[in-house]
Each structure stands twice: as C-alpha cells, then as structure tokens.
Design a protein around this motif. Structure first.
Motif, PDB file in Angstrom:
ATOM      1  N   GLN A   1       0.836  -1.206   0.000  1.00 31.09           N
ATOM      2  CA  GLN A   1       0.000   0.000   0.000  1.00 31.09           C
ATOM      3  C   GLN A   1       0.871   1.257   0.000  1.00 31.09           C
ATOM      4  N   LEU A   2       1.941   1.210   0.768  1.00 33.93           N
ATOM      5  CA  LEU A   2       2.862   2.336   0.820  1.00 33.93           C
ATOM      6  C   LEU A   2       3.532   2.541  -0.537  1.00 33.93           C
ATOM      7  N   ARG A   3       3.893   1.408  -1.143  1.00 32.45           N
ATOM      8  CA  ARG A   3       4.535   1.504  -2.442  1.00 32.45           C
ATOM      9  C   ARG A   3       3.589   2.131  -3.466  1.00 32.45           C
ATOM     10  N   VAL A   4       2.356   1.645  -3.427  1.00 26.54           N
ATOM     11  CA  VAL A   4       1.357   2.179  -4.373  1.00 26.54           C
ATOM     12  C   VAL A   4       1.110   3.646  -4.115  1.00 26.54           C
ATOM     13  N   GLU A   5       0.988   3.983  -2.855  1.00 28.62           N
ATOM     14  CA  GLU A   5       0.728   5.374  -2.506  1.00 28.62           C
ATOM     15  C   GLU A   5       1.909   6.262  -2.900  1.00 28.62           C
ATOM     16  N   THR A   6       3.111   5.755  -2.657  1.00 29.66           N
ATOM     17  CA  THR A   6       4.309   6.525  -3.012  1.00 29.66           C
ATOM     18  C   THR A   6       4.370   6.751  -4.518  1.00 29.66           C
ATOM     19  N   LEU A   7       4.081   5.687  -5.258  1.00 24.64           N
ATOM     20  CA  LEU A   7       4.081   5.821  -6.716  1.00 24.64           C
ATOM     21  C   LEU A   7       2.988   6.771  -7.184  1.00 24.64           C
ATOM     22  N   LYS A   8       1.864   6.617  -6.522  1.00 23.98           N
ATOM     23  CA  LYS A   8       0.752   7.494  -6.900  1.00 23.98           C
ATOM     24  C   LYS A   8       1.068   8.950  -6.600  1.00 23.98           C
ATOM     25  N   ASN A   9       1.643   9.175  -5.465  1.00 29.10           N
ATOM     26  CA  ASN A   9       2.029  10.540  -5.099  1.00 29.10           C
ATOM     27  C   ASN A   9       3.037  11.111  -6.090  1.00 29.10           C
ATOM     28  N   ALA A  10       3.980  10.253  -6.493  1.00 33.52           N
ATOM     29  CA  ALA A  10       4.989  10.706  -7.453  1.00 33.52           C
ATOM     30  C   ALA A  10       4.341  11.039  -8.793  1.00 33.52           C
ATOM     31  N   GLU A  11       3.450  10.170  -9.201  1.00 30.05           N
ATOM     32  CA  GLU A  11       2.759  10.414 -10.475  1.00 30.05           C
ATOM     33  C   GLU A  11       1.913  11.687 -10.400  1.00 30.05           C
ATOM     34  N   ASN A  12       1.239  11.854  -9.281  1.00 28.18           N
ATOM     35  CA  ASN A  12       0.443  13.081  -9.103  1.00 28.18           C
ATOM     36  C   ASN A  12       1.330  14.328  -9.093  1.00 28.18           C
ATOM     37  N   ALA A  13       2.481  14.207  -8.466  1.00 29.05           N
ATOM     38  CA  ALA A  13       3.408  15.339  -8.411  1.00 29.05           C
ATOM     39  C   ALA A  13       3.897  15.708  -9.811  1.00 29.05           C
TER      40      ALA A  13
ATOM     41  N   SER B   1       9.030  19.695  -5.682  1.00 33.49           N
ATOM     42  CA  SER B   1       8.134  18.752  -4.979  1.00 33.49           C
ATOM     43  C   SER B   1       8.034  17.433  -5.731  1.00 33.49           C
ATOM     44  N   ALA B   2       7.970  17.508  -7.043  1.00 35.71           N
ATOM     45  CA  ALA B   2       7.871  16.286  -7.852  1.00 35.71           C
ATOM     46  C   ALA B   2       9.146  15.456  -7.752  1.00 35.71           C
ATOM     47  N   GLU B   3      10.282  16.134  -7.773  1.00 34.87           N
ATOM     48  CA  GLU B   3      11.556  15.417  -7.648  1.00 34.87           C
ATOM     49  C   GLU B   3      11.641  14.684  -6.306  1.00 34.87           C
ATOM     50  N   ALA B   4      11.161  15.323  -5.263  1.00 32.74           N
ATOM     51  CA  ALA B   4      11.164  14.676  -3.944  1.00 32.74           C
ATOM     52  C   ALA B   4      10.222  13.478  -3.921  1.00 32.74           C
ATOM     53  N   ALA B   5       9.081  13.580  -4.528  1.00 31.98           N
ATOM     54  CA  ALA B   5       8.108  12.482  -4.543  1.00 31.98           C
ATOM     55  C   ALA B   5       8.616  11.312  -5.371  1.00 31.98           C
ATOM     56  N   VAL B   6       9.213  11.597  -6.488  1.00 28.16           N
ATOM     57  CA  VAL B   6       9.742  10.529  -7.344  1.00 28.16           C
ATOM     58  C   VAL B   6      10.931   9.849  -6.674  1.00 28.16           C
ATOM     59  N   GLY B   7      11.666  10.589  -5.881  1.00 29.87           N
ATOM     60  CA  GLY B   7      12.808  10.010  -5.182  1.00 29.87           C
ATOM     61  C   GLY B   7      12.401   8.940  -4.189  1.00 29.87           C
ATOM     62  N   LYS B   8      11.175   8.920  -3.751  1.00 27.74           N
ATOM     63  CA  LYS B   8      10.683   7.929  -2.787  1.00 27.74           C
ATOM     64  C   LYS B   8      10.194   6.655  -3.472  1.00 27.74           C
ATOM     65  N   VAL B   9      10.065   6.717  -4.769  1.00 31.47           N
ATOM     66  CA  VAL B   9       9.590   5.531  -5.487  1.00 31.47           C
ATOM     67  C   VAL B   9      10.717   4.500  -5.525  1.00 31.47           C
ATOM     68  N   GLU B  10      10.387   3.265  -5.050  1.00 35.30           N
ATOM     69  CA  GLU B  10      11.396   2.223  -4.985  1.00 35.30           C
ATOM     70  C   GLU B  10      11.519   1.466  -6.314  1.00 35.30           C
ATOM     71  N   GLU B  11      10.487   1.452  -7.049  1.00 34.59           N
ATOM     72  CA  GLU B  11      10.518   0.740  -8.310  1.00 34.59           C
ATOM     73  C   GLU B  11      11.342   1.525  -9.310  1.00 34.59           C
ATOM     74  N   GLU B  12      12.399   0.949  -9.743  1.00 35.91           N
ATOM     75  CA  GLU B  12      13.352   1.651 -10.597  1.00 35.91           C
ATOM     76  C   GLU B  12      12.735   2.091 -11.920  1.00 35.91           C
ATOM     77  N   LYS B  13      12.003   1.207 -12.538  1.00 35.21           N
ATOM     78  CA  LYS B  13      11.423   1.541 -13.828  1.00 35.21           C
ATOM     79  C   LYS B  13      10.480   2.721 -13.722  1.00 35.21           C
ATOM     80  N   ALA B  14       9.615   2.673 -12.720  1.00 31.29           N
ATOM     81  CA  ALA B  14       8.665   3.769 -12.516  1.00 31.29           C
ATOM     82  C   ALA B  14       9.393   5.060 -12.176  1.00 31.29           C
ATOM     83  N   GLN B  15      10.414   4.925 -11.317  1.00 32.42           N
ATOM     84  CA  GLN B  15      11.179   6.113 -10.935  1.00 32.42           C
ATOM     85  C   GLN B  15      11.872   6.738 -12.149  1.00 32.42           C
ATOM     86  N   TYR B  16      12.435   5.901 -13.005  1.00 32.00           N
ATOM     87  CA  TYR B  16      13.142   6.400 -14.182  1.00 32.00           C
ATOM     88  C   TYR B  16      12.183   7.145 -15.114  1.00 32.00           C
ATOM     89  N   GLN B  17      11.015   6.530 -15.300  1.00 34.84           N
ATOM     90  CA  GLN B  17      10.043   7.151 -16.204  1.00 34.84           C
ATOM     91  C   GLN B  17       9.584   8.494 -15.678  1.00 34.84           C
TER      92      GLN B  17
END
Length: 361
Positions: free
Chosen positions: A40-52, A74-90
């Motif tokens: 859930q945290l991972r999903v939320e983190t990814l979602k937050n990054a995507e929203n940012a 703010s977006a850079e900080a949110a994406v930095g929390k994403v653990e999934e490399e592929k999602a983070q890279y995109q």
C-alpha cells in the motif's frame, strides 16, 4: 502409572505442537499484514509521485503549471521515494522534460513585459529561442504552439521597430515630407515607449531639416511668383506703350493739319492787325495832314510861304514808316497798335482742311 505418564506425555506434546502452530500462523498473519502495508505504501508513493509529476502541467497538459519551479522540486522529492526503478526512471524523465520546457518558456516569456517587447531583445536572441522551441515540439506540441505564438508577437514588435528604423534612414537620405510621414506612422506603431521616444528624437532632427527645405522652397516660389508678376506687368506696360505709340502715329497727320490751321489763323490775325494798324495809321496821318494843311493855309494867309514848303505836308498820306515826314514817330505808333487791347469780333472756317480765320478790333 505407566499409562498416566504416557497420557501426560501425549498431552504435553499436543500442547506444544498446538502452540507452535499458533505461533507460526500468527507470524504469517503479521508478515502478510506487513506486506500489505508495504504494498500500500509503495502504491501510494508511486501514486504521489505520479500526481506530483502531473501537477507540473495544467489539467489538459497544454500548459506548464504556475509556480513551476517549486512544483518541480516537490515532484523530484516524490519521485525520489519511489522504490521501483522503472517507474522512478520514467517519472524522472518526465520531470527533466518539464524542466527543459520551463527553461525555454522562461526565455520566451522574457521577450515581452506587459505584452510589450523588452528593449534588450534582438533578432539574434529571437533566432536562438526559436531554435530551442523545436525541442519542445517533440515533447509537447500544445505547449510548443502556445510559446511559438507568444514569440511571434515579440518578433512582430521587433520587426515593427526595424521597419521604423529603416524608414527613418530613408527619410534622412531623401528629406522628403512624404517619407517622413510614413516613418512617423511606423514609429507610432512601436509599443515600447522608450524605443518609441528614441526613434521620435531621430525623426525630430529629420523634421527640422525638412522644414528648413520647405521654407527655402516657399521663399523661392514666392520670389518666382513676384518675378512672374513683374514680368507680366512689364509685358502689359510694353503692350500698352506700343498701342499708344501706334495711336499717336495714326494721329500725326491730323496734328499737322491742326498746326497748319493754327498757323493760318495766326497769319490771318496778324494780317488783320496789320490792316487795322495801317488803317489807323492812315487815319492818323490823314488827320495830321489836314491839320498841317490847315496850318499852312493859316500861315499862307499871314506869311504866304512858297509852295515848295507846302509839298512835304502831303507826303504823310502816302508814307507809313518815315518819322521825318510830317515829324511823326511811326515806330512808336506801331508799337502802340501792337500793345492795343484787341477784341475778337469774328471767326470762321476758311476751307474743309481745318484752316480758320479770326477778326480783331
């Protein structure tokens, strides 16, 4: 006894086995819960990054969001929390593209201030920005179109200034009022007030030169007008003089006839006066002669002189100018007759040629 021990041992074993199974089940449940929380945290983190990342645009992704610099952070900080490399890279890639768009957009927006071209903008600067816009086209076509339209306004205003400068240069070379007016109209279209005032100062110098030329042309035209009027007046005067001379030439015979008439009249008058003088002289001479004869007779009756002494007494009747005859001063008598106040008793026309006669007493 033995039987009891066996029963107790089985019971203890069962209890121990049950306890172990319960612990394992609990642990599994805990792990499952933790895994769910992590997911859930991972999903939320990814979602937050995507929203940012999405917040970097407007809702239709046709413009960058306001306050873009803070939102990028703010977006850079949110994406930095994403653990999934592929999602983070995109997501990081999207942020980089937005940062590039924002940088170029800032350059485009810097060309105008309150919809007026900034004075420092040059053709070279606009060309550089236009080249950078091509990068945006491959990222976001809608934003590219928006920024291209914005930049075209800056380009149009700069072209307006260039056109005004070109026309001012033309006016400086030609010093033509028409070219000056065209340049002034172009200067009035310039939106940058500082640049407009600068251009108007240049035009003012040109206008002063044109005014000087116009005044000189006006002066020359006035001189030409006066010269033309003078020439026309002289022409009219010459024509009038020619007419008068022609008229005078036609009247010359009549004048001569008049002069002849006057001469004849004077001759007739002189003749009349001469006749009158002659008559008077003759009368006076006769009177004197009679007086002389009377005296002679008286003397003859007394003294009886010889006839030779009486002959001279008859001579005055035939003499007109001898002062020695009869003792008379005929020159003096003639002068008196000439100075006599004569009255004109008549006049008339001698012939049809204009000759006249006068009678005097």
């Amino acid at each position: 006894m033995m039987k009891k021990k066996i029963i107790v041992g089985v019971t203890a074993f069962t209890l121990l086995a049950g306890t172990g199974t319960g612990v394992y089940a609990y642990n599994q449940k805990v792990l499952a819960n933790e895994a769910a929380q992590l997911e859930q945290l991972r999903v939320e983190t990814l979602k937050n990054a995507e929203n940012a990342v999405d917040s970097l645009y407007n809702s239709t992704r046709t413009r960058l969001a306001d306050d873009i610099d803070n939102k990028i952070k703010s977006a850079e900080a949110a994406v930095g929390k994403v653990e999934e490399e592929k999602a983070q890279y995109q997501l990081s890639k999207e942020i980089s593209e937005v940062k590039e768009i924002a940088e170029i957009q800032q350059e485009v927006y810097s060309t105008l201030e309150n919809e007026v071209l900034v004075e420092s903008i040059t053709d070279k600067k606009l060309t550089e920005i236009n080249q950078k816009l091509i990068i945006i086209k491959s990222i976001n076509d809608a934003i590219y179109t928006h920024l291209a339209d914005y930049l075209s306004e800056a380009d149009a205003q700069l072209a307006s200034i260039d056109a005004a400068l070109k026309k001012i240069k033309e006016a400086e070379n030609s010093l033509s009022r028409e070219t000056y007016n065209s340049a002034l109209a172009l200067v009035d279209e310039v939106k940058n007030e500082i640049k407009k005032n600068e251009l108007k100062k240049q035009l003012e110098t040109v206008n002063k030169k044109i005014i000087a030329m116009e005044e000189e042309a006006k002066r020359k035209k006035e001189e030409e007008r006066i010269a033309a009027e003078k020439a026309e007046a002289e022409k009219v005067a010459a024509l009038e003089q020619s007419k008068q001379q022609s008229s005078s030439s036609k009247q010359t015979p009549s004048s001569n006839s008049t002069n002849s008439s006057k001469s004849n009249a004077q001759s007739s008058t002189s003749s009349s006066k001469s006749n009158a003088q002659s008559s008077t002289s003759s009368g006076k001479s006769t009177s004197k002669s009679n007086q002389s004869n009377s005296g002679s007779k008286s003397s003859s009756s007394t003294n009886k002189p010889s006839s030779s002494e009486q002959k001279p007494a008859s001579k005055p009747s035939g003499s007109t100018g001898s002062s020695s005859s009869g003792g008379k001063d005929w020159d003096n008598i003639g002068e008196q007759l000439e100075n006599h106040d004569w009255n004109n008793t008549g006049s008339g026309e001698i012939d049809k040629g204009g000759n006249t006669w006068d009678s005097w007493e």
